[in-house]
Design a protein around this motif. Sequence first.
Motif, short mmCIF file in Angstrom:
data_model
loop_
_atom_site.label_atom_id
_atom_site.label_comp_id
_atom_site.label_asym_id
_atom_site.label_seq_id
_atom_site.Cartn_x
_atom_site.Cartn_y
_atom_site.Cartn_z
N LEU A 149 -62.35 21.36 -31.99
CA LEU A 149 -61.33 20.32 -31.99
C LEU A 149 -59.96 20.98 -31.90
O LEU A 149 -59.61 21.81 -32.74
N LEU A 150 -59.20 20.60 -30.88
CA LEU A 150 -57.86 21.15 -30.69
C LEU A 150 -56.82 20.21 -31.27
O LEU A 150 -56.88 18.99 -31.05
N ASN A 151 -55.85 20.79 -31.98
CA ASN A 151 -54.73 20.01 -32.52
C ASN A 151 -53.44 20.81 -32.39
O ASN A 151 -53.35 21.95 -32.87
N GLY A 152 -52.46 20.22 -31.72
CA GLY A 152 -51.18 20.87 -31.56
C GLY A 152 -50.47 20.41 -30.31
O GLY A 152 -51.01 19.63 -29.51
N THR A 153 -49.25 20.89 -30.13
CA THR A 153 -48.42 20.50 -28.98
C THR A 153 -47.99 21.73 -28.21
O THR A 153 -47.58 22.74 -28.79
N LYS A 154 -48.09 21.63 -26.89
CA LYS A 154 -47.61 22.66 -25.98
C LYS A 154 -46.39 22.13 -25.25
O LYS A 154 -46.38 21.00 -24.76
N SER A 155 -45.36 22.96 -25.16
CA SER A 155 -44.14 22.57 -24.46
C SER A 155 -44.03 23.35 -23.16
O SER A 155 -44.73 24.34 -22.96
N PHE A 156 -43.17 22.90 -22.27
CA PHE A 156 -42.92 23.58 -20.99
C PHE A 156 -44.20 23.89 -20.23
O PHE A 156 -44.45 25.03 -19.81
N VAL A 157 -45.04 22.87 -20.07
CA VAL A 157 -46.27 23.03 -19.29
C VAL A 157 -45.93 22.74 -17.83
O VAL A 157 -45.76 21.58 -17.44
N SER A 191 -60.55 12.72 -24.36
CA SER A 191 -59.96 11.96 -25.45
C SER A 191 -59.11 12.87 -26.33
O SER A 191 -59.53 13.97 -26.70
N GLY A 192 -57.89 12.44 -26.63
CA GLY A 192 -57.00 13.22 -27.47
C GLY A 192 -55.95 14.00 -26.70
O GLY A 192 -55.05 14.60 -27.31
N VAL A 193 -56.02 14.00 -25.37
CA VAL A 193 -54.99 14.66 -24.56
C VAL A 193 -53.86 13.66 -24.30
O VAL A 193 -54.09 12.60 -23.71
N VAL A 194 -52.66 13.98 -24.74
CA VAL A 194 -51.50 13.11 -24.57
C VAL A 194 -50.46 13.86 -23.73
O VAL A 194 -49.93 14.88 -24.17
N VAL A 195 -50.18 13.35 -22.55
CA VAL A 195 -49.28 14.00 -21.61
C VAL A 195 -47.88 13.40 -21.74
O VAL A 195 -47.71 12.18 -21.62
N GLY A 196 -46.89 14.24 -21.97
CA GLY A 196 -45.52 13.77 -22.13
C GLY A 196 -44.82 13.52 -20.81
O GLY A 196 -45.33 13.84 -19.72
N ARG A 197 -43.64 12.94 -20.88
CA ARG A 197 -42.84 12.65 -19.70
C ARG A 197 -42.26 13.94 -19.13
O ARG A 197 -42.00 14.89 -19.86
N PRO A 208 -43.10 19.26 -11.68
CA PRO A 208 -42.94 18.55 -12.95
C PRO A 208 -43.38 19.43 -14.11
O PRO A 208 -44.37 20.15 -14.02
N ALA A 209 -42.64 19.37 -15.19
CA ALA A 209 -42.99 20.12 -16.40
C ALA A 209 -42.74 19.23 -17.61
O ALA A 209 -41.79 18.45 -17.62
N GLY A 210 -43.58 19.36 -18.60
CA GLY A 210 -43.42 18.55 -19.79
C GLY A 210 -44.35 19.03 -20.89
O GLY A 210 -45.07 20.02 -20.74
N ALA A 211 -44.32 18.31 -22.00
CA ALA A 211 -45.16 18.65 -23.15
C ALA A 211 -46.54 18.03 -23.00
O ALA A 211 -46.70 16.97 -22.39
N VAL A 212 -47.53 18.69 -23.57
CA VAL A 212 -48.89 18.15 -23.65
C VAL A 212 -49.35 18.32 -25.10
O VAL A 212 -49.29 19.43 -25.65
#
Length: 379
Positions: A149-157, A191-197, A208-212
């Motif tokens: 189970l992965l939990n966390g935020t990645k920036s500048f993807v 499920s659980g992948v949230v792609v930012g603007r 395009p680059a953003g947080a995931v």
Amino acid sequence: MEFGWTAGQQARYDEVLDATRAAFPAPPGPGHGFYSRKDWLRLGEIGMLGAPLPEEYGGGALGALDTARTVEAVGRGCADTGLVFGAAAHTFACSVPIAAFGSAAVRRRLLPELAAGRLIAGNAMTEPEAGSDSSSLAMTATPVDGGFLLNGTKSFVSNGPAADVYVTYATVDPRAGFLGVTGFVVDRGTSGVVVGRPYDKMGLHSCPAGAVTFEDCFVPEEQVLGAVGGGAAIFQHSMGWERACLFALYLGLLDRLLDSCVRHARARRQFGRRIGDFQSVSHRIADIKLRLESARLLLYRACWSMDQGEPSVLAVALSKLAVSEGVLASAADAVRVFGGRGYLRDDGVEAALRDAVPSTIFSGTSDIQRELIAKEIGL
């Protein structure tokens, strides 16, 4: 010591350059949006996306040096540097580690699609508090039955908002430092992948680059890259390819800038003379040529050492530093050669400067490269 190209290598470069110019005949205009799926498929057809991948998956099976020449040709022929950058990040930070460390099932499922351009990949490594220090990841991977189970935020993807699949890294044990880092392949629809603007960036506008964010995102065991705890080594492997081959696109950009500066200096007249006759202008253009050829030799040397299986940390760091700092200085000089026109968007010179700035930041900052160089020479 051989500085020439074989007939086959030169023919491949010429073919890729011609195909790129035909596919992308006009530079992107001011205010253009992100790349399209059609653009991506064109790069697949040209052969850039699959250049270093095995033939069995639709790739070109090229080594680092020939792959870099392919990227250089695309960077020269396509004025949309954001598109070329996104494609290079997709290839070297995602496809290459999947090919080298992915399970057989993952390779069969993804690599043909990634090579052809039917899928877009994003590298999710950087975090809000883990940039240059990639061993201090906050994103966790908790073992559960059949996977993690992965939990966390990645920036500048890079490619993040458009990507179909992500190569990401998380720690299975925060106390273990880099020994706890593990690589994963995650499908966007999981499920659980949230792609930012998408971010509003200074340059590389087409990419395009953003947080995931990953929220209790289950990843099966077969989508682990390599061994658990081996993610740091996998990431460094991909960084070797990225710092060497990706930056070949900036050699192509420099070739375009140099050609533009020479044409402008021949055509533009002031005080009854071509501006290229003035030493202040001609010497500035000569400096651009010097930086280009110096960076080119270092990049080719780094790629050659990778192909020979030699230790390449020093060669790659020198190459990355020379290319990124060289293209930034040269793009600023190009603006000054063009004068007021260089500040306008019509000629694309100011876009080259904006696209050059991040080259000194991503894939390891210039300061990190200097640290690597100092360490490798025994300081």
